[in-house]
Design an enzyme around this catalytic site. Structure first.
Site, PDB file in Angstrom:
ATOM      1  N   SER A 156       0.797  -1.161  -0.093  1.00  0.00           N
ATOM      2  CA  SER A 156      -0.169  -0.064  -0.003  1.00  0.00           C
ATOM      3  C   SER A 156       0.834   1.272  -0.045  1.00  0.00           C
ATOM      4  O   SER A 156       1.957   1.296   0.477  1.00  0.00           O
ATOM      5  CB  SER A 156      -0.987   0.089   1.216  1.00  0.00           C
ATOM      6  OG  SER A 156      -1.661   1.231   1.381  1.00  0.00           O
ATOM      7  N   TYR A 169      -1.299  -0.043  10.361  1.00  0.00           N
ATOM      8  CA  TYR A 169      -1.815  -0.805   8.990  1.00  0.00           C
ATOM      9  C   TYR A 169      -0.357  -0.078   8.159  1.00  0.00           C
ATOM     10  O   TYR A 169       0.067  -0.897   7.382  1.00  0.00           O
ATOM     11  CB  TYR A 169      -3.003  -0.036   8.345  1.00  0.00           C
ATOM     12  CG  TYR A 169      -3.115  -0.610   7.036  1.00  0.00           C
ATOM     13  CD1 TYR A 169      -3.756  -1.617   6.572  1.00  0.00           C
ATOM     14  CD2 TYR A 169      -3.007   0.535   5.987  1.00  0.00           C
ATOM     15  CE1 TYR A 169      -3.734  -2.023   5.268  1.00  0.00           C
ATOM     16  CE2 TYR A 169      -3.370   0.171   4.696  1.00  0.00           C
ATOM     17  CZ  TYR A 169      -3.849  -1.060   4.475  1.00  0.00           C
ATOM     18  OH  TYR A 169      -3.910  -1.484   3.105  1.00  0.00           O
TER      19      TYR A 169
HETATM   20  N1  LIG Z   1      -9.121  -0.703  -0.911  1.00  0.00           N
HETATM   21  C1  LIG Z   1      -7.980   0.224  -0.709  1.00  0.00           C
HETATM   22  O1  LIG Z   1      -7.756   1.391  -0.525  1.00  0.00           O
HETATM   23  C2  LIG Z   1      -6.580  -0.279  -0.506  1.00  0.00           C
HETATM   24  C3  LIG Z   1      -5.355   0.467  -0.563  1.00  0.00           C
HETATM   25  C4  LIG Z   1      -4.318  -0.109  -0.639  1.00  0.00           C
HETATM   26  C5  LIG Z   1      -3.928  -1.213  -0.337  1.00  0.00           C
HETATM   27  N2  LIG Z   1      -4.960  -2.230  -0.211  1.00  0.00           N
HETATM   28  C6  LIG Z   1      -4.783  -3.796  -0.069  1.00  0.00           C
HETATM   29  O2  LIG Z   1      -5.474  -4.473  -1.005  1.00  0.00           O
HETATM   30  C7  LIG Z   1      -5.437  -5.896  -0.570  1.00  0.00           C
HETATM   31  C8  LIG Z   1      -6.916  -5.928  -0.960  1.00  0.00           C
HETATM   32  O3  LIG Z   1      -7.927  -5.390  -0.325  1.00  0.00           O
HETATM   33  P1  LIG Z   1      -9.321  -4.751  -0.580  1.00  0.00           P
HETATM   34  O4  LIG Z   1      -9.193  -3.355  -1.089  1.00  0.00           O
HETATM   35  O5  LIG Z   1      -9.541  -5.777  -2.018  1.00  0.00           O
HETATM   36  O6  LIG Z   1     -10.281  -5.218   0.600  1.00  0.00           O
HETATM   37  P2  LIG Z   1     -11.412  -6.309   0.883  1.00  0.00           P
HETATM   38  O7  LIG Z   1     -12.242  -6.757  -0.132  1.00  0.00           O
HETATM   39  O8  LIG Z   1     -11.641  -5.797   2.099  1.00  0.00           O
HETATM   40  O9  LIG Z   1     -10.403  -7.734   0.849  1.00  0.00           O
HETATM   41  C9  LIG Z   1      -9.678  -7.837   1.834  1.00  0.00           C
HETATM   42  C10 LIG Z   1      -9.533  -9.567   1.890  1.00  0.00           C
HETATM   43  O10 LIG Z   1      -8.683 -10.170   2.841  1.00  0.00           O
HETATM   44  C11 LIG Z   1      -9.272 -11.027   3.527  1.00  0.00           C
HETATM   45  N3  LIG Z   1      -8.551 -11.602   4.462  1.00  0.00           N
HETATM   46  C12 LIG Z   1      -8.251 -10.446   5.660  1.00  0.00           C
HETATM   47  N4  LIG Z   1      -7.869 -11.383   6.616  1.00  0.00           N
HETATM   48  C13 LIG Z   1      -7.569 -12.678   5.961  1.00  0.00           C
HETATM   49  C14 LIG Z   1      -7.054 -13.932   6.326  1.00  0.00           C
HETATM   50  N5  LIG Z   1      -6.573 -14.107   7.965  1.00  0.00           N
HETATM   51  N6  LIG Z   1      -7.340 -15.111   5.968  1.00  0.00           N
HETATM   52  C15 LIG Z   1      -7.810 -15.104   4.658  1.00  0.00           C
HETATM   53  N7  LIG Z   1      -8.145 -13.972   4.224  1.00  0.00           N
HETATM   54  C16 LIG Z   1      -8.319 -12.871   4.718  1.00  0.00           C
HETATM   55  C17 LIG Z   1     -10.602 -10.773   3.583  1.00  0.00           C
HETATM   56  O11 LIG Z   1     -11.364 -11.848   3.799  1.00  0.00           O
HETATM   57  P3  LIG Z   1     -13.052 -11.494   4.554  1.00  0.00           P
HETATM   58  O12 LIG Z   1     -13.939 -11.094   3.261  1.00  0.00           O
HETATM   59  O13 LIG Z   1     -13.294 -13.077   4.826  1.00  0.00           O
HETATM   60  O14 LIG Z   1     -12.757 -10.819   5.633  1.00  0.00           O
HETATM   61  C18 LIG Z   1     -10.924 -10.127   2.183  1.00  0.00           C
HETATM   62  O15 LIG Z   1     -11.284 -11.022   1.180  1.00  0.00           O
HETATM   63  C19 LIG Z   1      -5.092  -5.782   0.890  1.00  0.00           C
HETATM   64  O16 LIG Z   1      -3.946  -6.210   1.192  1.00  0.00           O
HETATM   65  C20 LIG Z   1      -5.203  -4.329   1.287  1.00  0.00           C
HETATM   66  O17 LIG Z   1      -4.461  -3.848   2.369  1.00  0.00           O
HETATM   67  C21 LIG Z   1      -6.343  -1.758  -0.435  1.00  0.00           C
END
Ligand SMILES: NC(=O)c1ccc[n+]([C@@H]2O[C@H](COP(=O)([O-])OP(=O)(O)OC[C@H]3O[C@@H](n4cnc5c(N)ncnc54)[C@H](OP(=O)(O)O)[C@@H]3O)[C@@H](O)[C@H]2O)c1
Length: 263
Positions: A156, A169
């Site tokens: 990120s 985070y």
């Molecule tokens: N959205 C943003 O603005 C943003 C910006 C920078 C970086 N990111 C990064 O991008 C990545 C994807 O995030 P996203 O935006 O797509 O958010 P998201 O839709 O909330 O996805 C996060 C995923 O991680 C899974 N997860 C969390 N803990 C876990 C565990 N212990 N075992 C297995 N799965 C687990 C969640 O599963 P559940 O559905 O079961 O909870 C969910 O599917 C993450 O690494 C996040 O930090 C996001």
């Protein structure tokens, strides 16, 4: 674990002909799901891992209808690092190899809570940093043995500089980015690509409750950039691209000024 029979695909990959073989960790993430839709359309073979079995089954079924030539799944809590070696060995066996591992799982955590409760801080660090290090230790050695593969990992922009609003985070992602930089330095000469993906704010479940989230980047556009960076075997991707100069400026603000800002 569920499977669907393989069919033909036009997507060719380095080292073998046939559909790309992709392992996705955190496959129910909004960003991962959008990226998988692109790969499904290309006829890829996918192994999907997520902790919520119902959501995982729905994503797998959708990707099959969108054209994935093979989909297998495992419902696993990725915090459980003891399970990683068996899970990963099973996944590459199921895919009959692996071209790309895509690590997308992560938690935002609750910054005010983490400031008071070390257990919550440790949980954020474990999910976002320790668990990916465990996965990448196995995956990088698998790829080095074969002198091939792309390890694409979502870190990120928050990891580029600690800010008071989300430094737990941010520090988990800073650790991850530093680990990926070192891993790349080790394995690039072995023919293995390590891609550090640094999204700015993206509209997904993770950010839906945030103020101004309607202005965040579109997840499908972010996914397109990620899929293209994997194909081009890039080292680092800021996405959307404007976050690269923005973070350059933020990283270079003098500490005496930065510590007074409300970021
Ligand atoms: N959205 C943003 O603005 C943003 C910006 C920078 C970086 N990111 C990064 O991008 C990545 C994807 O995030 P996203 O935006 O797509 O958010 P998201 O839709 O909330 O996805 C996060 C995923 O991680 C899974 N997860 C969390 N803990 C876990 C565990 N212990 N075992 C297995 N799965 C687990 C969640 O599963 P559940 O559905 O079961 O909870 C969910 O599917 C993450 O690494 C996040 O930090 C996001």
């Amino acid at each position: 674990m569920s499977t669907s029979p393989a069919t033909s695909s036009s997507l060719q990959t380095a080292g073998h002909s046939g559909p790309k073989k992709i392992l996705v960790l955190g496959a129910t993430s909004g960003i991962a799901e959008a990226t998988c839709r692109i790969w499904a359309k290309q006829g890829a073979r996918l192994f999907l891992v997520a902790r919520n079995a119902d959501k995982l089954a729905a994503v797998a079924a959708d990707l099959k209808t969108r054209g994935a030539s093979y989909v297998d799944t495992a419902a696993v809590d990725l915090d459980d690092t003891a399970q990683h070696p068996a899970l990963l060995a099973h996944a590459v066996n199921s895919l009959t190899g692996m071209d790309v591992a895509y690590l997308a799982h992560g938690v935002l955590g609750d910054q005010p809570r983490a400031e008071q409760e070390f257990a919550h801080a440790a949980q954020i660090l474990h999910t976002n940093f320790v668990a990916p290090v465990s996965l990448l230790t196995w995956l990088s050695n698998y790829c080095v043995q074969r002198h091939a593969g792309v390890l694409a990992v979502i870190s990120s922009v928050a990891g580029d500089r600690g800010r008071k609003s989300n430094y737990l985070y941010g520090s988990s992602k800073a650790g991850l980015s530093a680990f990926l930089g070192g891993l790349r330095n080790r394995v690039d000469r072995e023919g293995v690509t390590v891609l550090t993906i640094k999204p700015g704010p993206v509209r997904t479940a993770m950010t839906s409750a945030m103020k101004g989230s309607e202005k965040f980047a579109d997840v499908n556009k972010v996914a397109q950039s990620i899929a293209a960076a994997i194909d081009k075997r890039k080292d680092t991707l800021y996405v959307p691209f404007q976050w690269q100069p923005i973070l350059f400026v933020i990283r270079n603000i003098p500490e005496r000024v930065f510590k007074k800002l409300n970021l």
